[in-house]
Design a protein around this motif. Structure first.
Motif, PDB file in Angstrom:
ATOM      1  N   GLU A  69       0.803  -1.232   0.000  1.00 45.78           N
ATOM      2  CA  GLU A  69       0.000   0.000   0.000  1.00 45.78           C
ATOM      3  C   GLU A  69       0.831   1.275   0.000  1.00 45.78           C
ATOM      4  O   GLU A  69       0.512   2.221  -0.702  1.00 45.78           O
ATOM      5  CB  GLU A  69      -0.946   0.028   1.209  1.00 45.78           C
ATOM      6  CG  GLU A  69      -1.745   1.321   1.214  1.00 45.78           C
ATOM      7  CD  GLU A  69      -2.751   1.447   2.331  1.00 45.78           C
ATOM      8  OE1 GLU A  69      -2.737   0.627   3.265  1.00 45.78           O
ATOM      9  OE2 GLU A  69      -3.559   2.382   2.264  1.00 45.78           O
ATOM     10  N   ASP A  86      -1.114  -5.070   2.971  1.00 40.82           N
ATOM     11  CA  ASP A  86      -1.575  -3.892   3.715  1.00 40.82           C
ATOM     12  C   ASP A  86      -0.849  -3.945   5.051  1.00 40.82           C
ATOM     13  O   ASP A  86      -1.172  -4.741   5.936  1.00 40.82           O
ATOM     14  CB  ASP A  86      -3.091  -3.916   3.929  1.00 40.82           C
ATOM     15  CG  ASP A  86      -3.594  -2.570   4.431  1.00 40.82           C
ATOM     16  OD1 ASP A  86      -2.793  -1.835   5.046  1.00 40.82           O
ATOM     17  OD2 ASP A  86      -4.781  -2.265   4.222  1.00 40.82           O
ATOM     18  N   ASP A  89      -3.847  -2.237   8.414  1.00 45.68           N
ATOM     19  CA  ASP A  89      -5.222  -1.956   7.991  1.00 45.68           C
ATOM     20  C   ASP A  89      -5.979  -1.479   9.221  1.00 45.68           C
ATOM     21  O   ASP A  89      -6.085  -2.212  10.219  1.00 45.68           O
ATOM     22  CB  ASP A  89      -5.867  -3.221   7.409  1.00 45.68           C
ATOM     23  CG  ASP A  89      -7.260  -2.906   6.871  1.00 45.68           C
ATOM     24  OD1 ASP A  89      -7.371  -1.981   6.048  1.00 45.68           O
ATOM     25  OD2 ASP A  89      -8.235  -3.562   7.292  1.00 45.68           O
ATOM     26  N   TRP A 213      -5.079  -4.417  -1.517  1.00 47.84           N
ATOM     27  CA  TRP A 213      -4.445  -4.832  -0.252  1.00 47.84           C
ATOM     28  C   TRP A 213      -5.453  -4.976   0.896  1.00 47.84           C
ATOM     29  O   TRP A 213      -5.186  -5.688   1.854  1.00 47.84           O
ATOM     30  CB  TRP A 213      -3.329  -3.853   0.147  1.00 47.84           C
ATOM     31  CG  TRP A 213      -3.696  -2.417  -0.048  1.00 47.84           C
ATOM     32  CD1 TRP A 213      -4.422  -1.640   0.807  1.00 47.84           C
ATOM     33  CD2 TRP A 213      -3.366  -1.580  -1.179  1.00 47.84           C
ATOM     34  NE1 TRP A 213      -4.571  -0.376   0.286  1.00 47.84           N
ATOM     35  CE2 TRP A 213      -3.935  -0.311  -0.928  1.00 47.84           C
ATOM     36  CE3 TRP A 213      -2.641  -1.784  -2.358  1.00 47.84           C
ATOM     37  CZ2 TRP A 213      -3.804   0.753  -1.813  1.00 47.84           C
ATOM     38  CZ3 TRP A 213      -2.521  -0.729  -3.242  1.00 47.84           C
ATOM     39  CH2 TRP A 213      -3.088   0.520  -2.973  1.00 47.84           C
ATOM     40  N   ASP A 214      -6.617  -4.311   0.786  1.00 49.96           N
ATOM     41  CA  ASP A 214      -7.627  -4.455   1.843  1.00 49.96           C
ATOM     42  C   ASP A 214      -8.283  -5.834   1.799  1.00 49.96           C
ATOM     43  O   ASP A 214      -8.770  -6.328   2.818  1.00 49.96           O
ATOM     44  CB  ASP A 214      -8.748  -3.411   1.671  1.00 49.96           C
ATOM     45  CG  ASP A 214      -8.253  -1.978   1.751  1.00 49.96           C
ATOM     46  OD1 ASP A 214      -7.519  -1.665   2.699  1.00 49.96           O
ATOM     47  OD2 ASP A 214      -8.613  -1.180   0.863  1.00 49.96           O
TER      48      ASP A 214
END
Ligand code: IPD
Ligand code: CA
Ligand code: CA
Length: 262
Positions: A69, A86, A89, A213-214
């Protein structure tokens, strides 16, 4: 050991190491900056976690592509393995001392989701999945909930950082769903939301405008726990994360119908 198993072990190790950084620096005086909007934050911890993961991958898996990210990775087409990271997060939560955040590492093999690891360092909860081999929380097999009654379902969603200026703000969907479900949470970590669907703690989740990436790890974890994943119309979920719907399967059609209302 199979290739996937080796990738899983490395992803678990790196998620735990990055999680340890998050735990150590939580609620300390850290540097916080903004990115795409005044509400879109990045902290020195996001960067430290990403550097740890990307540096280790560079040494241990030099042929693999990395999409991370904060931009530290080296993504490219044609790599057999692609890591989608990520590093933190739930950055807004982290910056405010709200205890809900994680590390998320998804790995694709020839463009297919193959391995997913999400680590919540405060609860010491490690979610993992390998395609075709089930999903696990600290080694215990995960299964989505059995709730089939939408009125008794607990869901979660989230809102993108452009909410102040975009009309595509998810507020209409939120209004429709919250009137029909038992409750809707908005807790600030999409990767953990997906894992909570896998664990049966939530019956469903949706969000718009997420990023690869989430969702790279969480979507596989939901799928391997027996859940359903889709875009907002019931088709395959895009790898971009732009439209993400996940559920225990039983309430999926009802959720899609509500998201379809204007
Ligand atoms: C965010 C979180 C949040 C979601 C946002 C994401 P970040 O990721 O997952 O729950 O609502 O859309 O961008 O910025 O904390 O890594
Ligand atoms: Ca994120
Ligand atoms: Ca992040």
């Amino acid at each position: 050991m199979s290739d996937s198993q080796a990738v899983l072990e490395l992803a678990v190790r790196l998620a735990r190491e990055a999680g340890a950084i998050q735990r150590e620096r939580y609620e300390t005086d850290i540097e916080i900056r903004t990115k795409s909007a005044s509400t879109d934050l990045v902290t020195e911890v996001d960067k430290a976690c990403e550097a740890l993961i990307v540096d280790a991958l560079g040494k241990e898996r030099p042929d693999d592509a990395i999409l991370a990210e904060e931009g530290g990775g080296s993504d490219r087409d044609g790599a057999e393995w692609r890591w989608i990271v990520d590093p933190l997060d739930g950055t807004t939560n982290y910056a405010h001392g709200y205890p809900r955040f994680c590390v998320s590492i998804g790995v694709e093999h020839n463009d297919e989701r193959e391995v997913g690891v999400v680590y919540d360092p405060l609860l010491d909860e490690l979610y993992s999945a390998v395609r075709g081999e089930g999903a696990f929380l600290n080694g215990r097999a995960l299964r989505v909930s059995n709730e089939a009654n939408f009125g008794a379902a607990l869901l979660a969603t989230g809102f993108a950082y452009d909410i102040r200026k975009s009309l595509e703000d998810n507020l209409n969907h939120f209004a429709h769903v919250i009137k029909q479900a038992r409750a809707v949470r908005r807790d600030g970590s999409a990767a953990l939301d997906l894992c909570y669907v896998a664990a049966g703690r939530l019956d469903g989740f949706w969000e718009m405008k997420l990023h690869p990436w989430d969702v790279a790890a969480g979507l596989l974890i939901v799928q391997e726990a027996g859940g359903a994943i889709s875009n907002m119309r019931g088709g395959p979920p895009p790898r971009s994360g732009r439209e993400t719907v996940a559920s225990n399967r039983h309430i999926h059609a009802a959720l899609i119908d509500l998201l379809d209302l204007a």
